[in-house]
Design an enzyme around this catalytic site. Sequence first.
Site, PDB file in Angstrom:
ATOM      1  CE  LYS A 103      79.882 117.213  16.946  1.00  0.00           C
ATOM      2  NZ  LYS A 103      80.270 115.867  16.975  1.00  0.00           N
ATOM      3  N   GLY A 185      81.876 106.844   9.237  1.00  0.00           N
ATOM      4  CA  GLY A 185      81.193 108.158   9.368  1.00  0.00           C
ATOM      5  C   GLY A 185      81.135 108.654  10.802  1.00  0.00           C
ATOM      6  CE  LYS A 203      79.718 114.832  20.600  1.00  0.00           C
ATOM      7  NZ  LYS A 203      80.246 113.543  20.151  1.00  0.00           N
TER       8      LYS A 203
HETATM    9  P1  NAP Z   1      80.358 115.282   6.535  1.00  0.00           P
HETATM   10  O1  NAP Z   1      79.964 113.864   6.285  1.00  0.00           O
HETATM   11  O2  NAP Z   1      81.752 115.680   6.338  1.00  0.00           O
HETATM   12  O3  NAP Z   1      79.399 116.195   5.648  1.00  0.00           O
HETATM   13  C1  NAP Z   1      79.588 117.580   5.528  1.00  0.00           C
HETATM   14  C2  NAP Z   1      78.660 118.113   4.450  1.00  0.00           C
HETATM   15  O4  NAP Z   1      78.810 119.522   4.411  1.00  0.00           O
HETATM   16  C3  NAP Z   1      78.966 117.586   3.034  1.00  0.00           C
HETATM   17  O5  NAP Z   1      77.767 117.346   2.342  1.00  0.00           O
HETATM   18  C4  NAP Z   1      79.734 118.735   2.398  1.00  0.00           C
HETATM   19  O6  NAP Z   1      79.506 118.866   0.998  1.00  0.00           O
HETATM   20  C5  NAP Z   1      79.099 119.923   3.071  1.00  0.00           C
HETATM   21  N1  NAP Z   1      80.019 121.055   3.103  1.00  0.00           N
HETATM   22  C6  NAP Z   1      81.269 121.098   3.568  1.00  0.00           C
HETATM   23  N2  NAP Z   1      81.786 122.333   3.447  1.00  0.00           N
HETATM   24  C7  NAP Z   1      80.828 123.091   2.868  1.00  0.00           C
HETATM   25  C8  NAP Z   1      80.749 124.448   2.463  1.00  0.00           C
HETATM   26  N3  NAP Z   1      81.772 125.289   2.611  1.00  0.00           N
HETATM   27  N4  NAP Z   1      79.597 124.871   1.901  1.00  0.00           N
HETATM   28  C9  NAP Z   1      78.573 124.039   1.727  1.00  0.00           C
HETATM   29  N5  NAP Z   1      78.573 122.746   2.100  1.00  0.00           N
HETATM   30  C10 NAP Z   1      79.693 122.279   2.663  1.00  0.00           C
HETATM   31  O7  NAP Z   1      79.988 115.690   8.050  1.00  0.00           O
HETATM   32  P2  NAP Z   1      78.999 114.963   9.047  1.00  0.00           P
HETATM   33  O8  NAP Z   1      79.683 113.795   9.677  1.00  0.00           O
HETATM   34  O9  NAP Z   1      77.674 114.751   8.419  1.00  0.00           O
HETATM   35  O10 NAP Z   1      78.896 116.069  10.212  1.00  0.00           O
HETATM   36  C11 NAP Z   1      78.111 117.220  10.051  1.00  0.00           C
HETATM   37  C12 NAP Z   1      77.925 117.859  11.419  1.00  0.00           C
HETATM   38  O11 NAP Z   1      77.278 116.945  12.298  1.00  0.00           O
HETATM   39  C13 NAP Z   1      79.225 118.250  12.130  1.00  0.00           C
HETATM   40  O12 NAP Z   1      78.999 119.421  12.876  1.00  0.00           O
HETATM   41  C14 NAP Z   1      79.477 117.082  13.072  1.00  0.00           C
HETATM   42  O13 NAP Z   1      80.220 117.438  14.205  1.00  0.00           O
HETATM   43  C15 NAP Z   1      78.045 116.758  13.487  1.00  0.00           C
HETATM   44  N6  NAP Z   1      77.822 115.404  13.953  1.00  0.00           N
HETATM   45  C16 NAP Z   1      78.279 114.344  13.250  1.00  0.00           C
HETATM   46  C17 NAP Z   1      77.996 113.056  13.686  1.00  0.00           C
HETATM   47  C18 NAP Z   1      78.459 111.854  12.937  1.00  0.00           C
HETATM   48  O14 NAP Z   1      78.254 110.720  13.430  1.00  0.00           O
HETATM   49  N7  NAP Z   1      79.063 111.992  11.781  1.00  0.00           N
HETATM   50  C19 NAP Z   1      77.241 112.871  14.858  1.00  0.00           C
HETATM   51  C20 NAP Z   1      76.800 114.001  15.567  1.00  0.00           C
HETATM   52  C21 NAP Z   1      77.080 115.260  15.103  1.00  0.00           C
HETATM   53  P3  NAP Z   1      79.946 117.762  -0.087  1.00  0.00           P
HETATM   54  O15 NAP Z   1      79.020 116.614   0.154  1.00  0.00           O
HETATM   55  O16 NAP Z   1      79.748 118.439  -1.373  1.00  0.00           O
HETATM   56  O17 NAP Z   1      81.368 117.412   0.242  1.00  0.00           O
HETATM   57  N1  HSE Z   2      82.812 112.582  15.951  1.00  0.00           N
HETATM   58  C1  HSE Z   2      81.720 112.466  16.859  1.00  0.00           C
HETATM   59  C2  HSE Z   2      81.915 111.263  17.721  1.00  0.00           C
HETATM   60  C3  HSE Z   2      80.428 112.363  16.117  1.00  0.00           C
HETATM   61  O1  HSE Z   2      82.716 110.394  17.343  1.00  0.00           O
HETATM   62  O2  HSE Z   2      81.286 111.158  18.789  1.00  0.00           O
HETATM   63  C4  HSE Z   2      79.222 112.355  17.015  1.00  0.00           C
HETATM   64  O3  HSE Z   2      79.066 113.590  17.664  1.00  0.00           O
END
Ligand code: NAP
Ligand code: HSE
Length: 424
Positions: A103, A185, A203
């Site tokens: 986002k 998470g 958002k």
């Molecule tokens: P996360 O759990 O921190 O995962 C990030 C991933 O990216 C990990 O696998 C990490 O590798 C990898 N990574 C980090 N830096 C990197 C780099 N320089 N080169 C290559 N890989 C790299 O994050 P997430 O919660 O899944 O969120 C990912 C995206 O989705 C974000 O934009 C977030 O805003 C969005 N999002 C998240 C949620 C949620 O509920 N979490 C919901 C909606 C949207 P390693 O595994 O090796 O550390």
């Molecule tokens: N950090 C974000 C939230 C993940 O808590 O809503 C979903 O976009």
Amino acid sequence: MISIALLGFGTVGSGFYEILKREEEKIEEKINDKVSIKYILVNDLSKNREQISSDTIVTDSFEKIIADENIDIIIELIGGETPALDYIKRSLSAEKIVITANKLLVANYFKELIKLAEKNKTHIFFEASTGGGIPVINMVEDYLAGDKINELHGILNGTTNYILSVMEKETVSMPETIKKAQALGYAEQDPSSDLGGLDALYKIVILANLAFSCAVNPEDIYCKGIKGITSYDIMYAEELGYKIKLIAAAKREDSGLRIFVSPFLIKKDDDFASTVGADNSLEIKSENLNHLFLKGPGAGKFPTGNAVIFDLIKASRFLLGDYKKSRSKKFNNIKINRKSDFKQSFYIRLQIEKNDSIIKNIKSMFDESNLADMILKDGSSDTPLLPLIILTRKISIQKIEKFMEYVENINGVLTINNIIPLKE
Ligand code: NAP
Ligand code: HSE
């Protein structure tokens, strides 16, 4: 065969992958083609990722991925600006379809990324960027394409809603609940983006851009998060018949758009009061539907992974030629109205020395300006300090903040803890 590179295998990346594996047959039938995850890009190659099948290459080299001409779709689930923005731009420039949950990037580089996709005759999909498992992007962009949206407002951050819900039930500090939200998470890598309201701001900017065909600069928007809110505020709000929620809103007005993110006291019977935990909800007011209310999981591995699967199905249709154009090239120039012009009632909590004459002084200051409806004091504690709660009449945030500067100077007033608007 549709060839995919998945960038990131954290909460969302692994959620997406596990759903794809579990429902592979059904998804391939829907797409009418085979799907192969050819690469997964990660940061730390030493982590155990035993669920990844042996025909997928796990790498830490984006160069290897971008050099592979056979990749059709690149799914960016790394998050943050660097290196994700560079990877997305290079992917679009190489005519790959991009899917992202980022986002921050979609909100800050909305026009640039859409134009870059169009220039390269490709597409960028971002359902998972907003609303977690609720298909709000699809709703605003496609389902309501024949409608005129006048207002969008809702709870768009799962982490802060989870934190406020936990603090309603237990007497815990905010830092403790942040740790829980991280473990589940929900939180961003830097949780201050959730707490400070930026995540919700991105958002609502994305939704407003789609709803009002514009490209709002997130920096122009009033944004306040939940950082200063304590269990005391939640308890006093409860006594007055309210809950505290972080609300993001965008409204069409004659003179432009009003967009903001702010915590609000909302009545316990308000539709948003029942949005608890990491759930999100969004109310859309429009000409055809009049009123639409959506509620569901706003964050987490599988709800967000599900949104990425939805984009994968759309992206595959685009790739197969059924879905060649869906985004308007027109970006209207819309004025952003300042939040400070808007009049509303406020809840104010301040800390004073326990002394009736101080309360009298504050009361007369409010009475003279005809500003307050109610002043409550909690005299139950034995300490020499007294929390004082004030509910004001309607006034702009600018004026009440200025007024409270005078109140703060009254002898015996120790701190103005919080000024939170009340939702109508
Ligand atoms: P996360 O759990 O921190 O995962 C990030 C991933 O990216 C990990 O696998 C990490 O590798 C990898 N990574 C980090 N830096 C990197 C780099 N320089 N080169 C290559 N890989 C790299 O994050 P997430 O919660 O899944 O969120 C990912 C995206 O989705 C974000 O934009 C977030 O805003 C969005 N999002 C998240 C949620 C949620 O509920 N979490 C919901 C909606 C949207 P390693 O595994 O090796 O550390
Ligand atoms: N950090 C974000 C939230 C993940 O808590 O809503 C979903 O976009």
